[in-house]
Write an enzyme that holds these catalytic residues in place. Structure first.
Site, PDB file in Angstrom:
ATOM      1  CE  LYS A   1       2.596   6.630   3.354  1.00  0.00           C
ATOM      2  NZ  LYS A   1       3.258   7.236   4.513  1.00  0.00           N
TER       3      LYS A   1
ATOM      4  CD  GLN B   1       3.041  10.390   6.794  1.00  0.00           C
ATOM      5  OE1 GLN B   1       2.688   9.234   6.558  1.00  0.00           O
ATOM      6  NE2 GLN B   1       3.841  11.042   5.993  1.00  0.00           N
TER       7      GLN B   1
ATOM      8  CG  ASP C   1       6.601   3.234   8.254  1.00  0.00           C
ATOM      9  OD1 ASP C   1       6.429   3.412   7.040  1.00  0.00           O
ATOM     10  OD2 ASP C   1       6.198   4.022   9.132  1.00  0.00           O
TER      11      ASP C   1
END
Ligand SMILES: Nc1nc(=O)c2c([nH]1)NC[C@@H]1CN(c3ccc(C(=O)N[C@@H](CCC(=O)O)C(=O)O)cc3)C=[N+]21
Length: 296
Positions: free
Chosen positions: A53, A97, A120
């Site tokens: 990422k 995460q 997200d």
């Protein structure tokens, strides 16, 4: 027939170069999008995803911020890290995460994220907006993997209108939200949500024009279960031992032999994974554009 490939790597690269242009426009206004990642513990797979990422961000001109916390972090300290990112103007979007260690209440953490910074698209407010259709067209972030699947099909000209999509897997990141996107009027698919407890999975798969395999069971979908010419999206990820080399390798939920019967296949790796990462960048850039009044 052998399936044409839904090439996630090439499509993600195209999206990234479009985003780089949008980031330039923002940077000219003095606004650099910044993605933060919160990584707890030292799971090697999580570390490698997060590193990917940050690489993506660099390619697009997004600045990145890393927070790393020990595996035994307390709920309170993790919440403090979340509060800091909510307050930090350099962080325009972030992710925590997953999975988080057992001592952590994951839902409480996800709910603490500022919904405007939720890269997200998994904050309850943003999932709720998806249910209510209030984020049409782009007033809040979409969950990355479902959005990536829609974008991947769209950019290959694969039509979903009126098609029967069978989703296998009820996870929060893919299976549960994807039907909300696919059944919007402008896409207009019909969606069946199956999972590992579904009794007549064979009958459902035999009727599927499109299969989204997101159960995380290696090679569970076999060639003899699918319709000739079906579109296959291989989303689940497992690590299995390669019988030839004895080494662990990544593999998906769809048996490779099924490609012979399909019209289109998004492979795993190389399909939905890179698209998920690209959509994360889209969410970060769009939240920044919204803050600048470029997007509504
Ligand atoms: N808050 C949060 N958001 C996530 O989006 C999230 C998460 N937690 N936890 C873990 C899962 C998993 N995930 C992947 C994304 C891209 C690839 C990807 O790009 N895979 C490459 C292969 C990468 C390799 O070779 O290791 C591919 O499919 O081609 C994989 C997995 C995001 N997740």
């Amino acid at each position: 027939m052998t399936a044409q490939i839904l090439d996630g790597r090439a499509t993600a690269a195209a999206i990234k170069s479009e985003l780089a242009e949008r980031v330039k426009v923002l940077a000219d206004k003095g606004r650099v999008p910044g993605l933060a990642t919160v990584l707890v513990g030292d799971d090697p797979a999580s570390h490698s995803y997060v590193a990917g990422k940050h690489r993506d961000c660099e390619q697009v001109g997004i600045s990145s911020i890393r927070k790393e916390l020990p595996a035994d972090v307390s709920q309170e300290d993790l919440e403090k890290a979340i509060d800091e990112l909510n307050e930090d103007p350099a962080c325009t979007g972030y992710i925590v995460q997953l999975p988080l260690p057992d001592q952590i209440d994951t839902n409480a953490i996800l709910e603490r994220i500022d919904p405007a910074k939720d890269a997200d698209g998994l904050h309850p407010t943003n999932l709720g907006r998806l249910v209510l259709n209030v984020n049409e067209p782009m007033t809040s972030p979409l969950p990355c993997t479902p959005a990536g699947i829609v974008e991947l099909l769209d950019r290959h000209g694969v039509e979903l209108k009126g098609k029967h999509v069978v989703v296998v897997g009820r996870g929060v990141t893919v299976g549960r939200p994807i039907g909300l996107l696919l059944t919007r009027r402008e896409i207009n698919a019909t969606v069946t949500l199956a999972h590992t407890g579904t009794q007549n999975l064979g009958e459902l798969l035999a009727q599927a024009d499109v299969v989204v395999a997101a159960a995380g069971r290696p090679h569970m979908i076999k060639a003899d279960q699918i319709k000739d010419g079906a579109v296959l999206l291989d989303v689940g990820v497992s690590r299995i031992e390669d019988p030839e080399t004895g080494k662990k390798k990544l593999t998906g939920d769809i048996d490779p032999a099924a490609a012979e019967k399909a019209s289109w296949l998004s492979p795993n790796p190389g399909g939905v994974g890179p698209m998920t990462r690209a959509m994360l960048l889209v969410n970060v850039v769009e939240s920044c554009e919204r803050a600048e009044g470029i997007l509504q």
